[in-house]
Design an enzyme around this catalytic site. Structure first.
Site, mmCIF file in Angstrom:
data_model
loop_
_atom_site.group_PDB
_atom_site.id
_atom_site.type_symbol
_atom_site.label_atom_id
_atom_site.label_comp_id
_atom_site.label_asym_id
_atom_site.label_seq_id
_atom_site.Cartn_x
_atom_site.Cartn_y
_atom_site.Cartn_z
ATOM 1 N N ASP A 1 0.849 -1.178 0.000
ATOM 2 C CA ASP A 1 0.000 0.000 0.000
ATOM 3 C C ASP A 1 0.892 1.237 0.000
ATOM 4 O OD1 ASP A 1 -2.973 0.857 0.463
ATOM 5 O OD2 ASP A 1 -1.799 2.175 1.741
ATOM 6 N N GLU B 1 -2.943 21.881 8.863
ATOM 7 C CA GLU B 1 -3.557 20.762 8.163
ATOM 8 C C GLU B 1 -4.573 21.275 7.142
ATOM 9 O OE1 GLU B 1 -3.097 17.743 7.823
ATOM 10 O OE2 GLU B 1 -1.988 16.936 9.537
#
Length: 507
Positions: A177, A300
């Site tokens: 992944d 963020e």
């Protein structure tokens, strides 16, 4: 299906930059000195960060800084994907068709190809990410002086690698992944990594930790944009065990090439600019701001400083490999680049799922930058009967199930431009009534980085990351369509008049 993009020759960051060569609207380089700690992000905030960055901000070219204070010879690239037009050009699409091109790639995937060690030894040029090798076992190794990891603001927990693509494997199944995570430099050979709940590599780490073993990973930086964007698809579009690198293969019509890392049992992206090799240590946690004590992490995507996490997994770095004269690629945390990275895959995933469930109903999707590409989607509906009044809201429910981090959905008719915020707000103003056309669904999983999704904001919530999802139905009823027809103007090409236009000099 044929390769959906026109750039089959792009296979790494440098060939992607060549697409933008000599176009100062999209790429510039500067040798003016810049400090990596606060100043670089402060510069780009006003030049091209966009997105949810505090105003003033802008939409401008990507920038390459070639004179980074304290790092002779280092080069830092910021903002490559901070403009939808630029991303479209890099992927051989248009700004309007990006989501559709990505959706097509989901049906044309090509698995990555691992280069044999013997082939790499015979021809090192096929794996340029290992042209230079820095071993953590060397006495003078220090990642803090080797790579100019930036800080975005004065209160960041520390320097961050903001575009580090982790490559990890399930210790039980072997499935691989790739995902992008928040990576903070904690020491000469130590990095902390923030995993949002449910991330697949964190599941791999937990499995390895349960067995008392470290998890070998590589952090890959400076990549073909198709790799970064393809890696940002989320479940259920890319379930556990799905290797997102095959999406980039489908976009480019050629497999992404991988090479065995030098010091850990893991693979690296062969044409990356920088690769950090190492292990996530079992049973070891660190406070994210242990070196600064600021209480903050970094800005963020919602536009706020994330709180420093009190307990994060720790990576022990074993080596850093790079190309010669590498480009360290970064982004400004809450900017437009994040919207491109996650928003375009969001659009593709929704288009893909909605066309399968409700063929022909949804004609366009836009993951709006005000939601960082995650929280807000504008869905364009083509109604052909009264039944579609209900199918439109069904589409919204399917979208919420397809992408769990969506918070708000706006439904509009196909005469509204989903990429034009003014047009969307016009539809919400004239085709929607609050107590009739707003649907709320409480108690649904969202995203932990939204500050409104926590019990302190909403005492009804049991934990962070749960919220109320909202559907704003700004579509007119089918049986009233004639009343909502927009004013029709003659379709005239203004070019002959503009060609003759001159500045007004007064009477």
């Amino acid at each position: 299906m044929d390769n959906p993009t026109g750039h089959t020759d792009v296979n790494d960051l440098r060939s992607a930059l060549a697409v933008l060569a000599d176009d100062p609207q999209h790429l510039v380089t500067t040798s003016y000195p810049v400090a990596p700690h606060g100043e670089l992000a402060g510069v780009y905030r006003k030049v091209g960060a966009g997105g949810t960055v505090a105003r003033p901000t802008g939409r401008g070219p990507a920038m390459i800084f070639t004179n980074v204070t304290g790092y002779p010879g280092a080069r830092v690239l910021v903002g490559l994907m901070a403009d939808r037009r630029r991303v479209a050009r890099l992927l051989g699409a248009t700004p309007e068709t990006l989501g559709k091109v990505m959706a097509q790639a989901l049906d044309a995937v090509l698995p990555p190809r691992v280069l044999e060690e013997a082939d790499v030894a015979a021809n090192p040029g096929i794996a340029p990410c290992q042209e230079e090798i820095h071993l953590a076992s060397d006495a003078d190794f220090d990642i803090r002086t080797l790579l100019p990891a930036p800080t975005n603001t004065p209160v960041d927990a520390g320097p961050y690698f903001c575009l580090g693509l982790l490559h990890g494997s399930d210790p039980e199944s072997g499935h691989s992944d790739v995902t992008i995570h928040r990576i903070c430099v904690q020491g000469r050979d130590k990095l902390s990594i923030f995993f949002a709940p449910g991330r697949h590599i964190d599941m791999f780490r937990a499995k390895a930790e349960a067995a008392g073993k470290p998890l070998p990973i590589t952090i890959n930086m400076g990549l073909d944009p198709a790799i970064y964007i393809g890696a940002c698809f989320e479940p259920p579009t890319t379930p556990l065990g799905y290797d997102e690198l095959q999406i980039a293969g489908g976009l480019r019509g050629r497999p992404v090439e991988l090479v065995p890392a030098r010091t850990v049992d893991q693979l690296a992206i062969a044409r990356a600019e920088v690769v950090i090799e190492g292990e996530l240590l079992p049973g070891v946690r660190v406070r994210e701001d242990q070196n600064s004590g600021t209480g903050h992490a970094m800005p963020e995507f919602p536009g706020y400083d994330g709180p420093a996490n009190p307990s994060l997994p720790l990576m022990r770095v074993t080596a850093v490999t790079t190309r010669r004269s590498p480009l360290l690629q970064t982004l400004v945390g809450p900017g437009e680049e994040h919207t491109s990275l996650v928003g375009i895959p969001t659009e593709a995933a929704l288009l893909h799922a909605l066309e399968k469930a409700l063929p022909g109903l949804v004609t366009q999707v836009h993951a709006h930058t005000s939601g960082g590409g995650k929280f807000l989607a504008i869905i364009q509906i083509r109604k052909t009967s009264s039944l579609d009044d209900g199918r439109a809201r069904q589409a919204a429910l399917i979208a919420l199930a397809t992408y769990s981090e969506l918070k708000n959905i706006v439904l509009v008719n196909d005469d509204v431009d989903v990429f034009d915020t003014d047009d969307v707000l016009w539809a919400m103003t004239t085709r929607m009534v609050g107590d009739k056309d707003i649907v709320t669904i409480p108690g649904i999983v969202g995203h932990v980085l939204d500050p409104s999704q926590q019990p302190a904001y909403d005492p009804r919530l049991p934990v962070k990351g749960i919220t109320t999802k909202t559907i704003y139905d700004a579509t007119y009823p089918w049986d009233m369509r004639e009343r909502f027809e927009r004013a029709q103007f003659a379709d005239v090409d203004p070019e002959p008049w503009l060609a003759q236009a001159q500045a007004w000099k007064g009477e």
